[in-house]
Design a protein around this motif. Structure first.
Motif, PDB file in Angstrom:
ATOM      1  N   PRO A  50       0.974  -1.308  -0.044  1.00 53.70           N
ATOM      2  CA  PRO A  50      -0.009   0.037  -0.185  1.00 53.70           C
ATOM      3  C   PRO A  50       0.988   1.235  -0.177  1.00 53.70           C
ATOM      4  CG  PRO A  50      -0.684  -1.540   1.607  1.00 53.70           C
ATOM      5  CD  PRO A  50       0.547  -1.999   1.188  1.00 53.70           C
ATOM      6  N   ARG A  51       0.405   2.209  -0.850  1.00 54.61           N
ATOM      7  CA  ARG A  51       1.094   3.520  -0.850  1.00 54.61           C
ATOM      8  C   ARG A  51       0.362   4.715  -0.902  1.00 54.61           C
ATOM      9  NH1 ARG A  51       1.786   0.338  -4.653  1.00 54.61           N
ATOM     10  NH2 ARG A  51       3.392  -0.401  -4.233  1.00 54.61           N
ATOM     11  N   THR A  52       1.261   5.831  -0.918  1.00 53.83           N
ATOM     12  CA  THR A  52       0.244   7.170  -0.700  1.00 53.83           C
ATOM     13  C   THR A  52      -0.325   7.352  -2.189  1.00 53.83           C
ATOM     14  OG1 THR A  52       0.343   9.266  -0.434  1.00 53.83           O
ATOM     15  CG2 THR A  52       2.229   8.584  -1.231  1.00 53.83           C
ATOM     16  N   GLY A  53       0.100   6.994  -3.221  1.00 50.87           N
ATOM     17  CA  GLY A  53      -0.316   7.108  -4.505  1.00 50.87           C
ATOM     18  C   GLY A  53       0.272   6.180  -5.529  1.00 50.87           C
ATOM     19  N   HIS A  54      -0.077   5.463  -6.322  1.00 55.04           N
ATOM     20  CA  HIS A  54       0.693   4.783  -7.208  1.00 55.04           C
ATOM     21  C   HIS A  54       0.180   4.591  -8.736  1.00 55.04           C
ATOM     22  CE1 HIS A  54      -2.633   1.876  -5.901  1.00 55.04           C
ATOM     23  NE2 HIS A  54      -2.483   1.347  -7.298  1.00 55.04           N
TER      24      HIS A  54
ATOM     25  N   SER B 188       3.581  14.715  -2.898  1.00 55.59           N
ATOM     26  CA  SER B 188       5.033  14.400  -3.070  1.00 55.59           C
ATOM     27  C   SER B 188       5.907  14.442  -1.641  1.00 55.59           C
ATOM     28  CB  SER B 188       5.920  15.467  -3.873  1.00 55.59           C
ATOM     29  OG  SER B 188       5.764  16.752  -3.470  1.00 55.59           O
ATOM     30  N   THR B 189       5.455  15.114  -0.678  1.00 52.12           N
ATOM     31  CA  THR B 189       5.942  15.191   0.547  1.00 52.12           C
ATOM     32  C   THR B 189       5.412  14.016   1.296  1.00 52.12           C
ATOM     33  OG1 THR B 189       5.966  17.623   0.559  1.00 52.12           O
ATOM     34  CG2 THR B 189       6.234  16.513   2.869  1.00 52.12           C
ATOM     35  N   ALA B 190       4.030  13.641   1.023  1.00 55.56           N
ATOM     36  CA  ALA B 190       3.484  12.568   1.920  1.00 55.56           C
ATOM     37  C   ALA B 190       4.179  11.198   1.075  1.00 55.56           C
ATOM     38  CB  ALA B 190       1.858  12.422   1.459  1.00 55.56           C
TER      39      ALA B 190
ATOM     40  N   GLN C  88       6.712   7.876  -9.850  1.00 53.54           N
ATOM     41  CA  GLN C  88       5.418   8.582  -9.582  1.00 53.54           C
ATOM     42  C   GLN C  88       6.168   9.836  -9.006  1.00 53.54           C
ATOM     43  OE1 GLN C  88       3.299   6.920  -6.256  1.00 53.54           O
ATOM     44  NE2 GLN C  88       2.813   8.796  -5.492  1.00 53.54           N
ATOM     45  N   ALA C  89       7.319   9.647  -7.920  1.00 46.74           N
ATOM     46  CA  ALA C  89       7.834  10.979  -7.418  1.00 46.74           C
ATOM     47  C   ALA C  89       8.530  11.785  -8.451  1.00 46.74           C
ATOM     48  CB  ALA C  89       9.074  10.434  -6.413  1.00 46.74           C
ATOM     49  N   LEU C  90       9.084  11.249  -9.377  1.00 48.39           N
ATOM     50  CA  LEU C  90       9.621  12.010 -10.773  1.00 48.39           C
ATOM     51  C   LEU C  90       8.682  12.804 -11.398  1.00 48.39           C
ATOM     52  CD1 LEU C  90      12.468   9.886 -12.351  1.00 48.39           C
ATOM     53  CD2 LEU C  90      12.651  12.047 -10.801  1.00 48.39           C
TER      54      LEU C  90
END
Length: 640
Positions: A44-48, A277-279, A419-421
């Motif tokens: 599970p992740r904050t967004g994917h 992005s911070t999350a 996702q981060a990029l």
């Protein structure tokens, strides 16, 4: 981007959404190698992103098909003639060992390149190209050498970094996210600001809210330590558990590229991306220490060593709407024109003394249109391009986000790295983002010709990484061990930027969902105010048009407006397969006076739960209509 183009890549990211689950906190990885995780990981992740693994062996490191065009040389002195894009090919120079030391110093062993299982690792031999490029930069006096002074006659100072004081980083972050009222009670008196913050907070996911809450709590504790009293609201009163998770929007609603949205919606996107992005880094257990850029004295005119914003201002006075500096565009077009089959292009440096002389000549004659481009050799042009990037007084990836780009490698899966990029690209200032995009598109065109120039994706990445990440004075501020550990990390970031550029310059559907929710919430508040006014003054001037739209829509039609053309409107029946491109084709087939090409027109979604959005040609209109039934549909020229 068509589905055929997406499927040509090794990994296809078909969508991205956020859920309310937090990632298990893990310790940071080695700086140069994130922990190994399979691409199919379902942590599970904050967004994917939704990922499809393409099993076709034919694509390799190709980033998908690219469009090439023919071009001709120009000697015109008109500013627009300075821009002459065309196709590129570049050669690869055979790898050779180049230890990182000056010619007069004793060679010292270099740590082995560590392989990373969560990313396609760079070959150790290819990393020799990285250190060879570092050595070339040092010899050329390009400002990246450790403890070395800059070239003669420099005006600008070195880019400075400042570590924020305790609490300063949290305060700056909350202000940038538009949440200053959470720590500054004096701002609460502004009702518009207060309502805007309330709408923004109401649309955050659990992990996004946790990222905000952590910074509010940290700032609160800092102030308590300093003043022994509390000045911010209790976070338990601000954040409530979300009623439901956000779901992934269907792909049929269309892809949203940077530039497709109105400035008002882009402002919402920026705030959401900052929090998301911070999350993402928070929930992965990665603590980012953002640096502040200190103002330094820089050149106010010229070409090299001039801030991007200043360059664009002087270019836009000549050609309004310019997004990428003329000089960079001209370097790229010249390299493409002169033949991209030259082996060693981007890798073999031009003679340092000749490059320095050319640099001075360009400074004095570029805008006059008298620079002898026909005499400029390929390797010299490539060296000048790299020098331009290195000499920027502020890093292309900015001081604020440079560490975040490097930290992307610490994320445990490739999906999260991409996702981060994607989020970090959206956070870059427009001038930096547009310039970076022009560069990675050029790099891809170079790679497309690798059969002749021998420049693979890895070759280009390791050669360009030190030019992008080693900003002016960088090597004097880091230890050798830090520099060694950053080598493979930065090369991998450049690699991902090039390979997945078609996806990284788009706005995630999850963010678009939140933008629509914010707009809907704002409309609700506005409608409540209107209801109160109607009790005092019964005026319903907009009622008839609302009914007309409702009746037409209920019969399965939408009304497409085209106010700039003789056929000002057209009714279009909604079907399951009707796409935005089909609407444009139907309009143009019935509009005899339109002299503009279909590529220059766009169907816009305006109003309802969006301010304005240029639609992707593959958007399915019925699906989008169901998402935003109150929208108007307008055909007009593309405004990017």
């Amino acid at each position: 981007m068509s589905r055929q183009q997406q499927e040509s890549q090794g990994v296809v990211l078909t969508g991205y959404h956020s859920n309310a689950e937090l990632l298990p906190r893990t310790g940071p990885c080695e700086p140069s190698c994130p922990s190994a995780q399979d691409l199919e990981s379902t942590v599970p992740r904050t967004g994917h992103y939704t990922v499809q693994q393409n099993q076709s062996p034919h694509h390799g490191d190709k980033s998908g098909p690219s469009t090439t065009t023919n071009s001709t040389k120009t000697t015109s002195t008109d500013p627009a003639s300075l821009l002459n894009p065309s196709v590129v090919a570049c050669p690869r120079f055979q790898p050779s060992s180049c230890p990182r030391h000056s010619p007069n110093s004793k060679p010292r062993p270099r740590p082995p390149c560590q392989r990373c299982n969560s990313q396609e690792s760079l070959d150790e031999l290819e990393m020799d190209d990285y250190w060879k490029e570092v050595e070339n930069i040092t010899r050329s006096g390009g400002g990246a050498g450790r403890g070395e002074g800059g070239g003669e006659g420099e005006v600008q100072e070195e880019e400075q970094q400042k570590i924020p004081e305790e609490g300063e980083q949290e305060e700056a972050w909350l202000t940038e996210a538009g949440l200053a009222r959470l720590f500054d009670d004096s701002l609460a008196a502004d009702q518009d600001q207060e309502e805007d913050s309330a709408v923004f907070l109401s649309t955050l996911t659990r992990s996004q809210a946790a990222a905000v809450e952590r910074r509010v709590t940290s700032l609160q504790q800092t102030w308590l330590r300093r003043r022994n009293r509390q000045h911010v609201p209790d976070v338990r009163d601000i954040f409530r558990p979300p009623e439901k998770n956000f779901k992934l929007l269907r792909d049929k609603t269309g892809q949203t590229r940077i530039g497709d949205l109105s400035p008002l919606d882009m402002k919402k996107v920026y705030r959401l991306v900052l929090v998301e992005s911070t999350a993402l880094f928070d929930t992965a257990g990665i603590d980012l220490k953002a640096h502040k850029a200190v103002k330094v004295k820089t050149k106010e005119s010229g070409l090299f060593g001039v801030p991007l914003a200043t360059l664009l201002e002087q270019d836009q006075r000549r050609v309004p709407g310019t997004k990428v500096p003329f000089i960079l565009q001209r370097f790229i077009s010249h390299i493409e024109e002169e033949g991209l089959d030259t082996e060693g292009l981007l890798r073999i440096p031009g003679a340092a003394t000749r490059v320095k002389s050319l640099c001075q000549e360009l400074e004095s004659s570029f805008y006059d249109g008298v620079f002898p481009w026909q005499q400029l050799k390929q390797h010299d042009a490539a060296s000048l391009l790299k020098l331009f990037i290195r000499e920027l007084p502020h890093p292309l990836l900015t001081v604020e986000y440079l560490n975040a780009f490097i930290a992307v490698n610490k994320l445990p899966t490739k999906k999260q790295q991409l996702q981060a990029l994607n989020l970090l690209v959206l956070l870059l200032p427009k001038a930096n983002r547009d310039t970076l995009k022009a560069l990675v598109e050029f790099f891809q065109r170079v790679i497309d010709h690798q059969a002749k120039n021998k420049m693979t994706l890895n070759n280009v990445s390791v050669v360009m990484a030190p030019n992008i990440f080693m900003f002016k004075g960088f090597r004097s501020k880091v230890t050798e061990q830090q520099e060694f550990s950053m080598a493979t990390s930065t090369a991998n970031i450049v690699r991902l930027l090039i390979r997945y550029q078609n996806l990284l310059w788009t706005i995630p559907k999850f963010i678009m969902t939140q933008v629509r929710q914010q707009n809907m919430e704002s409309h609700r508040k506005l409608n409540k105010e209107r209801a109160v006014r109607k009790l005092l003054k019964k005026i319903t001037t907009e009622k008839p048009s609302d009914k007309a739209v409702s009746e037409e829509s209920s019969q399965g039609f939408i009304r497409v407006q085209a106010p700039q053309f003789s056929k000002v409107s057209m009714a279009v029946q909604l079907t399951e397969e009707l796409q935005a491109a089909d609407v444009l084709t139907r309009f143009l087939s019935q509009e005899s006076l339109v002299a503009v090409k279909q590529e220059e027109l766009c169907l816009y979604e305006i109003g309802g739960n969006i301010k304005e959005r240029c639609l992707d040609g593959e958007t399915y209109m019925k699906d989008l209509f169901q998402l935003n039934p109150a929208a108007e549909w307008v055909i007009k020229a593309v405004q990017r």
